[in-house]
Every structure is written in C-alpha cells, then in structure tokens.
Write a protein that holds these residues in place. Structure first.
Motif, PDB file in Angstrom:
ATOM      1  N   VAL A 261      58.099 113.022 103.181  1.00 56.72           N
ATOM      2  CA  VAL A 261      57.370 113.851 104.153  1.00 56.72           C
ATOM      3  C   VAL A 261      56.351 112.995 104.829  1.00 56.72           C
ATOM      4  O   VAL A 261      55.261 112.369 104.034  1.00 56.72           O
ATOM      5  CB  VAL A 261      56.724 114.997 103.409  1.00 56.72           C
ATOM      6  CG1 VAL A 261      55.931 115.824 104.689  1.00 56.72           C
ATOM      7  CG2 VAL A 261      57.741 116.042 102.913  1.00 56.72           C
ATOM      8  N   THR A 262      56.553 112.628 106.146  1.00 59.65           N
ATOM      9  CA  THR A 262      55.504 111.755 106.506  1.00 59.65           C
ATOM     10  C   THR A 262      54.514 112.371 107.229  1.00 59.65           C
ATOM     11  O   THR A 262      54.643 113.646 107.664  1.00 59.65           O
ATOM     12  CB  THR A 262      56.304 110.825 107.790  1.00 59.65           C
ATOM     13  OG1 THR A 262      56.574 111.648 108.831  1.00 59.65           O
ATOM     14  CG2 THR A 262      57.338 109.995 107.195  1.00 59.65           C
TER      15      THR A 262
ATOM     16  N   ARG B 167      63.889 120.333 105.920  1.00 56.99           N
ATOM     17  CA  ARG B 167      64.493 119.487 104.920  1.00 56.99           C
ATOM     18  C   ARG B 167      65.552 118.534 105.153  1.00 56.99           C
ATOM     19  O   ARG B 167      66.639 119.177 105.594  1.00 56.99           O
ATOM     20  CB  ARG B 167      64.699 120.426 103.561  1.00 56.99           C
ATOM     21  CG  ARG B 167      65.079 119.703 102.316  1.00 56.99           C
ATOM     22  CD  ARG B 167      65.215 120.548 101.167  1.00 56.99           C
ATOM     23  NE  ARG B 167      65.883 119.907  99.879  1.00 56.99           N
ATOM     24  CZ  ARG B 167      65.716 120.619  98.899  1.00 56.99           C
ATOM     25  NH1 ARG B 167      65.189 121.881  98.527  1.00 56.99           N
ATOM     26  NH2 ARG B 167      66.359 119.687  98.014  1.00 56.99           N
TER      27      ARG B 167
ATOM     28  N   ALA C 218      52.151 116.625 102.376  1.00 52.27           N
ATOM     29  CA  ALA C 218      53.500 116.550 101.889  1.00 52.27           C
ATOM     30  C   ALA C 218      53.620 117.295 100.714  1.00 52.27           C
ATOM     31  O   ALA C 218      54.803 117.581 100.594  1.00 52.27           O
ATOM     32  CB  ALA C 218      53.397 115.147 101.625  1.00 52.27           C
TER      33      ALA C 218
ATOM     34  N   ALA D 286      58.510 114.997  98.502  1.00 51.68           N
ATOM     35  CA  ALA D 286      57.209 114.648  99.212  1.00 51.68           C
ATOM     36  C   ALA D 286      57.176 113.290  99.549  1.00 51.68           C
ATOM     37  O   ALA D 286      56.565 113.107 100.656  1.00 51.68           O
ATOM     38  CB  ALA D 286      55.954 115.166  98.136  1.00 51.68           C
TER      39      ALA D 286
ATOM     40  N   TRP E 152      59.897 123.617 100.619  1.00 51.41           N
ATOM     41  CA  TRP E 152      61.273 123.292 100.603  1.00 51.41           C
ATOM     42  C   TRP E 152      62.085 123.846  99.217  1.00 51.41           C
ATOM     43  O   TRP E 152      63.203 123.917  99.232  1.00 51.41           O
ATOM     44  CB  TRP E 152      61.694 121.701 100.824  1.00 51.41           C
ATOM     45  CG  TRP E 152      61.247 121.215 102.037  1.00 51.41           C
ATOM     46  CD1 TRP E 152      61.038 121.975 103.470  1.00 51.41           C
ATOM     47  CD2 TRP E 152      61.154 119.718 102.555  1.00 51.41           C
ATOM     48  NE1 TRP E 152      61.030 121.140 104.323  1.00 51.41           N
ATOM     49  CE2 TRP E 152      61.045 119.715 103.975  1.00 51.41           C
ATOM     50  CE3 TRP E 152      61.354 118.436 101.965  1.00 51.41           C
ATOM     51  CZ2 TRP E 152      60.804 118.808 104.625  1.00 51.41           C
ATOM     52  CZ3 TRP E 152      60.958 117.382 102.630  1.00 51.41           C
ATOM     53  CH2 TRP E 152      61.004 117.489 104.056  1.00 51.41           C
TER      54      TRP E 152
ATOM     55  N   PRO F  58      60.929 114.119 109.113  1.00 56.21           N
ATOM     56  CA  PRO F  58      60.812 113.299 107.581  1.00 56.21           C
ATOM     57  C   PRO F  58      61.747 111.960 107.469  1.00 56.21           C
ATOM     58  O   PRO F  58      62.667 112.075 108.298  1.00 56.21           O
ATOM     59  CB  PRO F  58      61.360 114.517 106.637  1.00 56.21           C
ATOM     60  CG  PRO F  58      61.002 115.762 107.422  1.00 56.21           C
ATOM     61  CD  PRO F  58      61.433 115.347 108.971  1.00 56.21           C
TER      62      PRO F  58
ATOM     63  N   SER G 277      55.521 113.898 110.690  1.00 55.42           N
ATOM     64  CA  SER G 277      56.459 114.919 110.521  1.00 55.42           C
ATOM     65  C   SER G 277      55.854 116.163 110.567  1.00 55.42           C
ATOM     66  O   SER G 277      56.247 117.285 110.770  1.00 55.42           O
ATOM     67  CB  SER G 277      57.485 114.722 109.315  1.00 55.42           C
ATOM     68  OG  SER G 277      57.054 114.902 108.031  1.00 55.42           O
ATOM     69  N   MET G 278      54.393 116.214 110.014  1.00 52.89           N
ATOM     70  CA  MET G 278      53.721 117.475 109.869  1.00 52.89           C
ATOM     71  C   MET G 278      52.580 117.710 111.243  1.00 52.89           C
ATOM     72  O   MET G 278      52.264 118.619 111.254  1.00 52.89           O
ATOM     73  CB  MET G 278      52.803 117.279 108.613  1.00 52.89           C
ATOM     74  CG  MET G 278      53.596 117.300 107.177  1.00 52.89           C
ATOM     75  SD  MET G 278      52.676 117.258 105.842  1.00 52.89           S
ATOM     76  CE  MET G 278      52.236 115.420 105.793  1.00 52.89           C
TER      77      MET G 278
ATOM     78  N   VAL H 198      54.487 120.907 101.784  1.00 55.99           N
ATOM     79  CA  VAL H 198      55.953 120.771 102.569  1.00 55.99           C
ATOM     80  C   VAL H 198      56.928 120.785 101.442  1.00 55.99           C
ATOM     81  O   VAL H 198      58.053 121.461 101.437  1.00 55.99           O
ATOM     82  CB  VAL H 198      56.121 119.679 103.641  1.00 55.99           C
ATOM     83  CG1 VAL H 198      57.506 119.433 104.098  1.00 55.99           C
ATOM     84  CG2 VAL H 198      55.004 119.913 104.775  1.00 55.99           C
ATOM     85  N   ALA H 199      56.839 119.838 100.384  1.00 56.73           N
ATOM     86  CA  ALA H 199      57.863 119.549  99.382  1.00 56.73           C
ATOM     87  C   ALA H 199      58.069 121.016  98.807  1.00 56.73           C
ATOM     88  O   ALA H 199      59.066 121.327  98.372  1.00 56.73           O
ATOM     89  CB  ALA H 199      57.506 118.479  98.574  1.00 56.73           C
TER      90      ALA H 199
END
Lengths: 191, 218
Positions: free
Chosen positions: A173-174, A157, A40, A170, A47, A184, A177-178, A43-44
């Motif tokens: 972000v589950t 996002r 997470a 973050a 974004w 998300p 979802s990844m 990913v954040a």
C-alpha cells in the motif's frame, strides 16, 4: 530562512510562549511516527477483514480508532472505496487539507499549484503523469477537501495476494494509492 | 476572497513534479516552522480559519512563489504581529523586548499528542438540515471579500447532495472572529460537464464539502 526562523523561535522562547524541547517532540512525531505506514495498516486490515472494512466505510474515525496500533485519530475521517468501475482521488484546491493522522504531512506536489489546479478538471491527465492509466469507462471521482472532513482512498486489493498477512499486504500500500494518484504495488512473482 | 489560493481549474502551472523519497522536511527550519505553528496554535488565540485567512491574504506573487513553509512562516509572523504578541523589531533583533502578553501556558510535552490530533469541528444545533441525500441543489454565486470555502469553480453549479455530515463550525464566520456559527455540512457532487462544459471528460465527477449557506434548492 534559517536565521529568521531561529530569531522568531528565540523571541517566542524568551516570551515564554514556546518550549523548544516541545518543538523537538513535534518535529520528531512527524518524522518518525505520523506517516503513511499508519494508513497502509488500515487499508491492509480492510482488505483482510470484511467486518472492519464495513465499519471503516461506515465511520472511518471510529473504525481506525479501534485499531490500537494506529492509535486515536481525529474526527471526520471518511474512507472512500475504489471499485472496478470507480476510482477516487483526493485534493484540497484551496490549501493543503490532507488526512495527516493516517498519511503524515502531505508531499510538496500535493500542496503545489499544478496538482491543485488540474486534478478537479483533468484528473486523467494528472493520473497519466503519475503513470496511471485507467479504462475510459471507469468513473473518476475527485473529492475536494473544502471542509474539515478528510478523505482516505481505500484502493482495490491487488490480485495474487491470496494468503498474504496484514504486514505483507500493508507493504504493497503506497501513500499515493491512498491519495488516489497511484495504485498499490503488485506482489513480486516468485522465480 | 477571490484569491490565487483558489486555483481549481486554472491553467498554466505546468506539470506535477513528484519527488522520489521526499523527506518530511527539506531543511531543519521547515520543521521548526511547522512545530511553532502547532505550538502557537494552542496559545496564540487564533483558530484554523484565521490561519487560512491570513495565508491566503498574502500578496499573490508571494503566495505563488514562496515555498510552502516559507509561506507558513510569513503567516505565523502575521498572526503574531496582528495580535501584538511579537514586534517586528524583536524578530529583527532576535530577542524579546518585553514579557509575554498571553496569560496561558506554552504547550507542554505531555500534551503534544493531543495537540497534534485533529480536533472535532462538529457542533450541536437545533436547526434541522434543509437538505437530504439525493436532493438536487445549486451552489450560490457568492463572492465574499473575506475567507470562504466554496471554490470559484463550484459556484452557481447544479449538484446533488451525497452525504450529510452534521453541523460544523462555519469557516466564513470563524475566520473573522464571529464565533463557530455552526452550519450543516454536505458532500455535494457535480458532473464534470456541469463544471467544465461538455467537451471535458464525461467520466469525471467532482465533489466539494459545502456548508448549507452555500446552497439553494433546485
């Protein structure tokens, strides 16, 4: 199973092949440190930071390793980006390959026959069971992890997150979802 | 091998059942099995492909009904017994009848982080890659009796090379003790209709990670 596993551990200990204290450390690592919060954060960061996102899509192993707080990760990590026209999903039809460095150990459903058998053929049906319904024209791409490459989905996002910092992003972000079986979370709307 | 582990496209397994707030391990013994597998992977003398080969060689009825870590536990026993590291009688008696036959040291606390980090499977090669991004390929229709990583649903199918990953340890060789035998590795993407016929979802694409010996030029 408890007795059989304890017996096996005792035999391996008496032979000097394992150290039970080391087993404790391995279990603790998976229960406390190696989990989806690591993914997470990645990913954040992607974004928020276009340069990091570019680097992540170019060479995810190198890009993630450059983030000190996630730490060094194993080789052959590949980030695949969701787009308004494309949704990515990850599976291992042959066993249970999963980006463990970033997401921890896979959930039971990911390793289960229903997911492994169906997602490469009826990805939309699988998504619907997870409560995800995508426009029919959106391409769905399933990545079967049949080698030592590992895939991380970079979700889109969510709207309404302008000005969010990395921790706030973050938190949306589950794990799913990844993997591509979820999206998300949406930001909570104020009163 | 054409085992039940190779389940892409099969029917009849039912709905997916995600568990809310799933714990990492559902019982303490599961964690011990995972940890023993990791620790023994460093001293047991087997590799990842041998592990997978042992697991998918389990009888289909067992593979399909055992929980994941129960299957792992059985796999660990198999790998230990095959190498003479442990005897069945010792597990039953819950004690060792003799010392270790392994020369190496057990995994140490200071090496845990390293042991849990995925290692590299990329290897150098002097051979040039046969394919480049955008090339059309057909997967070979191969039915090895031993371990392989080309799923049945993707055999004999037309696809496109999308990524070239370099040269990697070849599982088909590594699993049977024939060394790393490095081979070029590619992402090959297929239209859903090529895999499943034209009635299925036209918006679906599926890729596999395919080693060069699995592929021929179109």
């Amino acid at each position: 199973m408890t007795l059989r596993v304890r017996a096996l551990e005792t035999v391996l200990l008496e032979k000097g092949l394992i150290d039970p204290a080391v087993l404790d450390l391995i279990v603790e690592a998976y229960e406390t440190r190696i989990g989806p919060r690591n993914g997470a954060k990645v990913v954040a960061r992607a974004w928020l930071d276009p340069d990091f996102k570019r680097a992540l899509l170019e060479d995810a192993t190198a890009a993630v390793s450059s983030l000190g707080h996630v730490g060094e990760i194993g080789d052959h990590l590949i980030a695949v980006e969701n787009l308004p026209t494309l949704h990515n999903m990850v599976v291992c039809t042959l066993c249970s390959c999963y980006p463990t460095d970033l997401l921890g150990l896979p959930p039971v459903w990911y390793k289960s026959a229903p997911y492994r058998s169906r997602v490469v053929r009826n990805a939309r049906g699988v998504l619907a069971e997870f409560g995800v319904n995508l426009p029919p024209e959106m391409e769905i791409r399933v990545w079967d992890s049949t080698a030592e490459t590992r895939f991380l989905v970079l979700p889109m996002r969510p709207a309404g997150t302008e000005g969010f910092d990395v921790d706030a992003l973050a938190s949306l972000v589950t794990r799913d979802s990844m993997i591509g079986t979820g999206l998300p979370k949406l930001p909570e709307v104020g009163p | 091998m054409n085992g039940v582990h190779d389940m892409g496209g099969m029917d009849g397994f039912g709905r997916i059942e995600p568990e809310r707030d799933e714990p990492v391990f559902h019982a303490p013994w599961e964690g011990r099995v995972m940890a023993m597998m990791r620790a023994m992977g460093c001293v047991g003398g087997w590799n990842l492909d041998m592990f997978r080969n042992a697991r998918e060689s389990q009888p289909p009825s067992f593979y399909l009904t055992a929980s994941y870590y129960k299957s792992w536990e059985k796999t660990l026993e198999t790998l230990l017994l095959e190498r003479g590291l442990v005897m069945e009688e010792e597990i039953v008696a819950s004690r060792s009848f003799s010392g270790s036959t392994v020369a190496g040291q057990p995994l140490r606390a200071e090496d845990v982080s390293k042991a849990l980090k995925r290692q590299s499977y990329e290897r150098s090669t002097s051979a040039a890659a046969l394919f480049k991004v955008g090339d059309g390929v057909r997967t070979r229709n191969i039915h090895l009796p031993t371990h392989t990583r080309l799923p049945r649903y993707a055999r004999g199918r037309r696809g496109t090379i999308e990524r070239v990953h370099g040269c990697h340890v070849f599982p088909d060789s590594s699993a049977v003790g024939a060394g790393d035998d490095p081979q070029w590795l590619y992402t090959v993407v297929f239209d859903g209709s090529e895999l499943w016929g034209t009635d299925d979802d036209p918006s679906l694409k599926v890729s596999v990670e395919a080693f060069e010996p699995y592929l021929e030029a179109l």
